[in-house]
Design a protein around this motif. Structure first.
Motif, PDB file in Angstrom:
ATOM      1  N   THR A 176       2.344   6.091  -1.299  1.00 13.48           N
ATOM      2  CA  THR A 176       3.264   7.197  -1.492  1.00 13.48           C
ATOM      3  C   THR A 176       4.594   6.853  -0.837  1.00 13.48           C
ATOM      4  O   THR A 176       4.630   6.117   0.152  1.00 13.48           O
ATOM      5  CB  THR A 176       2.698   8.514  -0.924  1.00 13.48           C
ATOM      6  OG1 THR A 176       3.615   9.574  -1.201  1.00 13.48           O
ATOM      7  CG2 THR A 176       2.438   8.432   0.559  1.00 13.48           C
ATOM      8  N   VAL A 226       2.642   5.793  -6.041  1.00  9.66           N
ATOM      9  CA  VAL A 226       3.498   4.627  -6.212  1.00  9.66           C
ATOM     10  C   VAL A 226       2.655   3.355  -6.186  1.00  9.66           C
ATOM     11  O   VAL A 226       1.774   3.197  -5.338  1.00  9.66           O
ATOM     12  CB  VAL A 226       4.571   4.563  -5.096  1.00  9.66           C
ATOM     13  CG1 VAL A 226       5.437   3.316  -5.228  1.00  9.66           C
ATOM     14  CG2 VAL A 226       5.427   5.825  -5.114  1.00  9.66           C
ATOM     15  N   THR A 232       9.147   5.219 -13.883  1.00 11.34           N
ATOM     16  CA  THR A 232       7.759   5.112 -14.325  1.00 11.34           C
ATOM     17  C   THR A 232       7.472   3.770 -14.988  1.00 11.34           C
ATOM     18  O   THR A 232       6.381   3.550 -15.490  1.00 11.34           O
ATOM     19  CB  THR A 232       7.384   6.236 -15.317  1.00 11.34           C
ATOM     20  OG1 THR A 232       8.164   6.099 -16.500  1.00 11.34           O
ATOM     21  CG2 THR A 232       7.579   7.607 -14.695  1.00 11.34           C
ATOM     22  N   TYR A 291       1.399  12.038  -8.945  1.00  9.95           N
ATOM     23  CA  TYR A 291       2.068  10.756  -9.150  1.00  9.95           C
ATOM     24  C   TYR A 291       2.181  10.011  -7.832  1.00  9.95           C
ATOM     25  O   TYR A 291       2.721  10.533  -6.858  1.00  9.95           O
ATOM     26  CB  TYR A 291       3.444  10.962  -9.791  1.00  9.95           C
ATOM     27  CG  TYR A 291       3.325  11.183 -11.283  1.00  9.95           C
ATOM     28  CD1 TYR A 291       3.614  10.166 -12.177  1.00  9.95           C
ATOM     29  CD2 TYR A 291       2.876  12.396 -11.787  1.00  9.95           C
ATOM     30  CE1 TYR A 291       3.474  10.349 -13.543  1.00  9.95           C
ATOM     31  CE2 TYR A 291       2.736  12.589 -13.152  1.00  9.95           C
ATOM     32  CZ  TYR A 291       3.034  11.565 -14.021  1.00  9.95           C
ATOM     33  OH  TYR A 291       2.879  11.750 -15.370  1.00  9.95           O
ATOM     34  N   LEU A 300      12.058   7.512  -5.231  1.00  2.00           N
ATOM     35  CA  LEU A 300      10.632   7.458  -5.579  1.00  2.00           C
ATOM     36  C   LEU A 300       9.900   8.688  -5.070  1.00  2.00           C
ATOM     37  O   LEU A 300       9.057   9.261  -5.770  1.00  2.00           O
ATOM     38  CB  LEU A 300       9.977   6.198  -4.999  1.00  2.00           C
ATOM     39  CG  LEU A 300      10.248   4.886  -5.710  1.00  2.00           C
ATOM     40  CD1 LEU A 300       9.702   3.716  -4.885  1.00  2.00           C
ATOM     41  CD2 LEU A 300       9.652   4.885  -7.103  1.00  2.00           C
ATOM     42  N   VAL A 326       6.281   4.695 -10.237  1.00  7.15           N
ATOM     43  CA  VAL A 326       5.513   5.929 -10.072  1.00  7.15           C
ATOM     44  C   VAL A 326       4.471   5.992 -11.196  1.00  7.15           C
ATOM     45  O   VAL A 326       4.815   5.852 -12.371  1.00  7.15           O
ATOM     46  CB  VAL A 326       6.450   7.154 -10.104  1.00  7.15           C
ATOM     47  CG1 VAL A 326       5.683   8.428  -9.839  1.00  7.15           C
ATOM     48  CG2 VAL A 326       7.558   6.997  -9.071  1.00  7.15           C
ATOM     49  N   ARG A 343      13.690   4.527  -0.699  1.00  4.78           N
ATOM     50  CA  ARG A 343      12.458   5.100  -1.272  1.00  4.78           C
ATOM     51  C   ARG A 343      12.588   6.579  -1.590  1.00  4.78           C
ATOM     52  O   ARG A 343      11.691   7.163  -2.186  1.00  4.78           O
ATOM     53  CB  ARG A 343      11.296   4.849  -0.326  1.00  4.78           C
ATOM     54  CG  ARG A 343      11.131   3.359  -0.113  1.00  4.78           C
ATOM     55  CD  ARG A 343       9.828   2.783   0.151  1.00  4.78           C
ATOM     56  NE  ARG A 343       8.599   3.384  -0.163  1.00  4.78           N
ATOM     57  CZ  ARG A 343       7.770   2.941  -1.121  1.00  4.78           C
ATOM     58  NH1 ARG A 343       8.101   1.931  -1.876  1.00  4.78           N
ATOM     59  NH2 ARG A 343       6.603   3.503  -1.296  1.00  4.78           N
ATOM     60  N   TYR A 384      13.488  11.259 -14.283  1.00  8.17           N
ATOM     61  CA  TYR A 384      12.861  10.229 -13.455  1.00  8.17           C
ATOM     62  C   TYR A 384      12.022   9.233 -14.258  1.00  8.17           C
ATOM     63  O   TYR A 384      11.337   8.395 -13.664  1.00  8.17           O
ATOM     64  CB  TYR A 384      12.031  10.895 -12.344  1.00  8.17           C
ATOM     65  CG  TYR A 384      12.957  11.586 -11.386  1.00  8.17           C
ATOM     66  CD1 TYR A 384      13.575  10.882 -10.359  1.00  8.17           C
ATOM     67  CD2 TYR A 384      13.295  12.921 -11.562  1.00  8.17           C
ATOM     68  CE1 TYR A 384      14.484  11.500  -9.519  1.00  8.17           C
ATOM     69  CE2 TYR A 384      14.205  13.547 -10.729  1.00  8.17           C
ATOM     70  CZ  TYR A 384      14.799  12.825  -9.709  1.00  8.17           C
ATOM     71  OH  TYR A 384      15.715  13.436  -8.884  1.00  8.17           O
ATOM     72  N   THR A 427       4.893  15.142 -10.564  1.00  8.63           N
ATOM     73  CA  THR A 427       3.642  15.836 -10.259  1.00  8.63           C
ATOM     74  C   THR A 427       3.742  17.309 -10.655  1.00  8.63           C
ATOM     75  O   THR A 427       2.873  17.836 -11.355  1.00  8.63           O
ATOM     76  CB  THR A 427       3.298  15.697  -8.763  1.00  8.63           C
ATOM     77  OG1 THR A 427       3.061  14.313  -8.475  1.00  8.63           O
ATOM     78  CG2 THR A 427       2.074  16.514  -8.393  1.00  8.63           C
ATOM     79  N   GLN A 429       8.042  11.424  -7.358  1.00  7.07           N
ATOM     80  CA  GLN A 429       6.648  11.819  -7.182  1.00  7.07           C
ATOM     81  C   GLN A 429       6.504  13.335  -7.252  1.00  7.07           C
ATOM     82  O   GLN A 429       5.609  13.850  -7.923  1.00  7.07           O
ATOM     83  CB  GLN A 429       6.105  11.321  -5.843  1.00  7.07           C
ATOM     84  CG  GLN A 429       5.787   9.859  -5.794  1.00  7.07           C
ATOM     85  CD  GLN A 429       5.144   9.512  -4.469  1.00  7.07           C
ATOM     86  OE1 GLN A 429       5.822   9.012  -3.577  1.00  7.07           O
ATOM     87  NE2 GLN A 429       3.856   9.789  -4.332  1.00  7.07           N
TER      88      GLN A 429
END
Length: 173
Positions: A73, A29, A159, A27, A109, A34, A106, A155, A117, A113
């Motif tokens: 990222t 950004v 998305t 994943y 995020l 994401v 961030r 999360y 992932t 990720q």
């Protein structure tokens, strides 16, 4: 992004599979959202090996082609991610920050990720994170912190883009 990305199948606790396959995703950004990119792994039958592969790809960051497509990222440069243990569908991931940590805004995020992932690997439902072997609290999208393992559903708000405010709601007395 497929409109059904945020709709997990009934009974699923892992990451929603945007392509309907069991292949893991990394994943990245785009525009503070994401998004999934197919992972390069041939070891999907062994969850711990697949998690190790996707963590390495995530830590490496987007390829030149992915960057050209607007992907980035939220992980800081030099971040290392290592699977410590995978037990009872919970992956414990150790994080080592590089020279520059992500900006505070961030961090959710970056955590998203990692969580999305890792949970895209079949057989992994939740993630616990550590730093130097010590558990860390993770920020949730709403700003709360949790020391419990987190899953993809935690999360999902990251998305998709937030809905725009109705016209005329900003700046009116």
């Amino acid at each position: 992004m497929p409109y059904d990305l945020t709709s997990p199948s009934p009974g699923s606790t892992g990451t929603p599979d945007p392509a309907g396959t069991a292949r893991p995703y990394v994943y990245l950004v785009r525009d503070d959202v994401v998004v999934p990119v197919k992972a390069q792994t041939d070891r999907a039958t062994l969850p711990s090996a697949a998690v190790t592969d996707v963590l390495a790809q995530l830590a490496e960051g987007p390829s030149e082609r992915e960057r050209a497509a607007g992907l980035s990222t939220a992980l800081g440069p030099g971040t290392a991610l290592r699977l410590r243990v995978l037990a009872e569908n919970v992956a414990t991931v150790d994080l080592t920050s590089g020279d520059q940590a992500p900006a505070a805004s961030r961090v959710p995020l970056a955590v998203a990720q990692v969580v999305l992932t890792v949970t895209s690997v079949p057989g992994v439902d939740r993630v616990r994170m550590t730093r130097d072997g010590q558990p860390v609290e993770l920020p949730l999208p709403g700003g709360a912190l949790t020391g419990s393992p987190v899953g993809a559903r935690d999360y999902l708000p990251l998305t998709r883009r937030p809905a725009p405010l109705p016209t005329g709601t900003m700046g009116n007395p």
